[in-house]
Write an enzyme that holds these catalytic residues in place. Structure first.
Site, mmCIF file in Angstrom:
data_model
loop_
_atom_site.group_PDB
_atom_site.id
_atom_site.type_symbol
_atom_site.label_atom_id
_atom_site.label_comp_id
_atom_site.label_asym_id
_atom_site.label_seq_id
_atom_site.Cartn_x
_atom_site.Cartn_y
_atom_site.Cartn_z
ATOM 1 N N CYS A 48 0.842 -1.202 0.000
ATOM 2 C CA CYS A 48 0.000 0.000 0.000
ATOM 3 C C CYS A 48 0.877 1.251 0.000
ATOM 4 C CB CYS A 48 -0.908 -0.013 1.218
ATOM 5 S SG CYS A 48 -2.020 1.425 1.293
ATOM 6 N N CYS A 52 0.479 4.924 6.742
ATOM 7 C CA CYS A 52 -0.164 4.740 8.042
ATOM 8 C C CYS A 52 0.829 4.079 9.002
ATOM 9 C CB CYS A 52 -1.406 3.870 7.906
ATOM 10 S SG CYS A 52 -2.586 4.458 6.652
ATOM 11 N N CYS A 55 0.408 0.296 10.177
ATOM 12 C CA CYS A 55 0.048 -0.757 9.234
ATOM 13 C C CYS A 55 1.254 -1.485 8.658
ATOM 14 C CB CYS A 55 -0.787 -0.172 8.098
ATOM 15 S SG CYS A 55 -1.455 -1.454 7.015
ATOM 16 N N CYS A 92 -16.793 -9.722 4.545
ATOM 17 C CA CYS A 92 -16.069 -8.495 4.238
ATOM 18 C C CYS A 92 -14.752 -8.782 3.548
ATOM 19 C CB CYS A 92 -15.792 -7.719 5.519
ATOM 20 S SG CYS A 92 -14.795 -6.259 5.216
ATOM 21 N N CYS A 124 -19.459 -6.563 2.502
ATOM 22 C CA CYS A 124 -18.796 -5.350 2.965
ATOM 23 C C CYS A 124 -17.377 -5.328 2.421
ATOM 24 C CB CYS A 124 -18.780 -5.339 4.490
ATOM 25 S SG CYS A 124 -18.018 -3.864 5.183
ATOM 26 N N CYS A 184 -19.360 1.934 8.161
ATOM 27 C CA CYS A 184 -18.686 1.320 9.303
ATOM 28 C C CYS A 184 -17.405 2.113 9.518
ATOM 29 C CB CYS A 184 -18.379 -0.149 9.017
ATOM 30 S SG CYS A 184 -17.378 -0.958 10.287
ATOM 31 N N ARG A 256 -18.057 -2.626 17.688
ATOM 32 C CA ARG A 256 -17.312 -3.839 17.373
ATOM 33 C C ARG A 256 -15.981 -3.888 18.120
ATOM 34 N NH1 ARG A 256 -20.254 -6.038 13.185
ATOM 35 N NH2 ARG A 256 -21.443 -4.558 11.936
#
Length: 332
Positions: A48, A52, A55, A92, A124, A184, A256
């Site tokens: 990616c 972040c 991550c 998901c 999702c 979400c 969650r």
């Protein structure tokens, strides 16, 4: 609740009062035994371009996570069928993208959504930032929900990510909501933020119209090679307080209990349920991070006096508790 002052007033209640109030709200809108057990599939892993700091899939850091290309529709169908056989009703898919590009790969994701919906499951995805037209195409394909976490407060955000802005995230949520897809969105605890940063994040979510369908609360999973590799564990009571506050602020949403459960005691997890959490992941892996085993979760439900889903204890496809696959992850 909309402002920081209002969130602080609730969050800092004496803990017994906070827990009691959260439980009252929870029981008003849901059966407290209705705890969704969730699963998550990484359909495209690693590489990616975002930075972040939490991550392990970021291309900016040297981590043990290997890059894997976008899965085929057939592979996803098989994994979705396996999840459904374990009782899942929502599936998901997460892809490590900054934002998907229009073209063959995005078209393939649309086909994945259709496959999941054809299995009579909710679908999702979490794909990064979306344009308005992409959100509309996902809605047309039948997408149920889209996960895109705010992660933290606007004020602390630049300490975590520099390759996209807070408003970029909010724009995606607006596109998703306008397309009629459920939102979400939540955050990650343990990145060096303050308690007020966490409450400001909730206050930001409270401004959304409509409010989020679900609010994932993730505890940082420090990844080898990431800037947050040495982060300290989240304080247990702070976690419980935030979940209770989220339950009160978003009475109809799923709150969650997401990443980090493998580091939590059984007693802490039960406290989180008492505070209003009503969703967990099942399976031994969350994208690239570990998660409690099926047996451990079965023991957890037994300890709470709940029926244990047969899919966990015997491998059958019938369950005694609602089982849902959710899109809540710290990598979106």
């Amino acid at each position: 609740m909309k402002t920081l002052d209002e969130f602080q007033a609730v969050y800092h209640l004496p803990l017994p009062d906070l827990m009691f109030r959260a439980a009252e709200v929870h029981r008003q809108y849901r059966d407290y035994r209705d705890i969704q057990r969730c699963a998550l599939l990484s359909i495209k892993t690693g590489g990616c371009p975002e930075d972040c700091g939490y991550c392990s899939q970021s291309a900016h850091y040297e981590t043990p996570v290997a890059r894997e290309p976008l899965m085929s529709v057939g592979e996803v169908r098989q994994r979705a069928e396996e999840a459904k056989a374990r009782g899942a009703t929502r599936f998901c898919m997460g892809a490590a993208w900054r934002s998907p590009k229009d073209g063959p790969e995005f078209d393939r994701v649309l086909d994945m959504v259709r496959v999941v919906r054809d299995l009579d499951m909710e679908a999702c995805v979490t794909l990064g930032m979306l344009s308005a037209s992409q959100a509309e195409r996902l809605a047309e394909a039948g997408l149920t929900a889209y996960n895109h976490n705010l992660d933290t407060s606007r004020e602390y955000y630049s300490q975590v990510i520099t390759t996209r802005t807070y408003d970029d995230r909010l724009d995606t949520l607006k596109h998703v909501s306008k397309a009629g897809i459920q939102v979400c969105s939540g955050g990650i605890l343990g990145m060096g933020e303050t308690e007020n940063d966490r409450l400001l994040m909730l206050a930001e979510l409270a401004q959304l119209d409509p409010p989020p369908e679900s609010v994932p609360v993730n505890c940082l999973m420090p990844g080898t090679g990431t800037p947050m590799e040495g982060a300290k564990p989240v304080d247990s009571i702070e976690l419980v307080r935030l979940i209770a506050t989220a339950r009160i602020a978003f009475p109809k949403a799923r709150v969650r209990l997401s990443a980090g459960r493998d580091r939590m005691s059984r007693e802490l997890q039960i406290l989180c349920f008492l505070a209003g959490a009503d969703s967990i992941f099942f399976g031994e892996k969350l994208l690239t991070a570990p998660n409690p085993t099926h047996d451990a979760d079965a023991d957890l439900f037994r300890a709470m006096g709940f029926d244990v889903p047969a899919a966990v204890s015997t491998g059958s496809c019938r369950t005694a508790l609602p089982v849902t696959v959710s899109s809540c992850s710290p990598c979106s």
